[in-house]
Design an enzyme around this catalytic site. Structure first.
Site, PDB file in Angstrom:
ATOM      1  N   LYS A  99      -0.913  -1.507  -4.759  1.00  0.00           N
ATOM      2  CA  LYS A  99      -2.097  -0.717  -5.207  1.00  0.00           C
ATOM      3  C   LYS A  99      -1.167   0.892  -5.044  1.00  0.00           C
ATOM      4  O   LYS A  99      -0.688   1.474  -4.026  1.00  0.00           O
ATOM      5  CB  LYS A  99      -3.084   0.400  -3.484  1.00  0.00           C
ATOM      6  CG  LYS A  99      -4.096  -0.600  -3.278  1.00  0.00           C
ATOM      7  CD  LYS A  99      -5.070  -0.109  -1.969  1.00  0.00           C
ATOM      8  CE  LYS A  99      -5.221  -1.410  -1.398  1.00  0.00           C
ATOM      9  NZ  LYS A  99      -6.177  -0.344   0.339  1.00  0.00           N
ATOM     10  N   ASP A 157       0.656  -1.050   0.273  1.00  0.00           N
ATOM     11  CA  ASP A 157      -0.108  -0.194  -0.107  1.00  0.00           C
ATOM     12  C   ASP A 157       1.287   1.135  -0.581  1.00  0.00           C
ATOM     13  O   ASP A 157       0.905   1.800  -1.395  1.00  0.00           O
ATOM     14  CB  ASP A 157      -0.771  -0.394   1.114  1.00  0.00           C
ATOM     15  CG  ASP A 157      -2.031   1.008   1.212  1.00  0.00           C
ATOM     16  OD1 ASP A 157      -2.701   1.056   0.236  1.00  0.00           O
ATOM     17  OD2 ASP A 157      -2.145   1.809   2.615  1.00  0.00           O
TER      18      ASP A 157
END
Ligand code: IMP
Ligand code: MG
Length: 183
Positions: A133, A105
């Protein structure tokens, strides 16, 4: 605190995950073909389902170890401070190491873990992350192998939780709050 009501919308089916895991394992098996025993390090707790499926498709001798790092200040936001809650049982100096992570992330967790493990001087260290992500990245780091790139959504399932719930879903879904717009 009572939790906000939410539903889970499927994003990646169990079938799509299985096909991708098999393809990743094939690449990993080829990459480490000359290695006599690969140390596969799962980052707890989110990678436990992924690592279980992945190692069963890696056709090489493997040793499995676990490390638990925590970065989450609350259920949805990284605290940016990474703590090692459980260290490896085995030595990795001079060994081939594959770190298995659920999601990259902001990148803080992986950056910290890779730095720590590299300081122990493994022969080679690579990372396989199920999800990435990229739009959320704050630390420039990328896994060697990535299962799926996903948009900036909070996801659960296949080992991944929301406040310790939903790890047992066989698919990956995104959390959608149903009280959005309510006071
Ligand atoms: P990072 O340090 O911000 O890269 O955070 C990585 C860790 O945060 C992952 O290993 C997950 O445990 C957790 N995380 C990040 N995004 C999500 C998500 O969408 N759902 C659940 N956990 C997440
Ligand atoms: Mg994690």
């Amino acid at each position: 605190m009572p939790h906000r009501p939410y539903v889970i919308d499927q994003m990646i089916s169990a079938k799509a995950i299985a096909a991708r895991v098999e393809a990743l394992a094939r690449e990993i098996t080829t990459h480490y073909a000359d290695c006599d025993k690969l140390v596969v390090v799962g980052l707890l707790r989110g990678s436990f389902v992924f690592i279980a499926d992945l190692v069963r498709e890696i056709h090489l001798p493997v040793e499995v170890d676990f490390l638990e790092a925590s970065s989450y200040g609350d259920a949805m936001h990284s605290s940016r401070e990474v703590k090692i809650l459980k260290d490896l049982r085995g030595e990795i100096a001079g060994r081939d190491v594959l770190v298995v992570e659920d999601i990259v992330d902001t990148g803080f967790t992986l950056h910290h873990v890779v730095k720590l493990l590299k300081s122990r001087e493994p022969a080679r260290l690579e990372v396989c992350a199920l999800l990435d992500k990229p739009s959320r990245r704050e630390v420039p780091i990328k896994a060697t192998w990535t299962g799926f790139e996903i948009p900036d959504e909070f996801v659960v399932g296949y080992g991944i939780d929301f406040a310790q719930r939903n790890r047992n879903l066989p698919y990956i879904g995104k959390v959608r709050f149903t009280d959005e717009g309510a006071a």
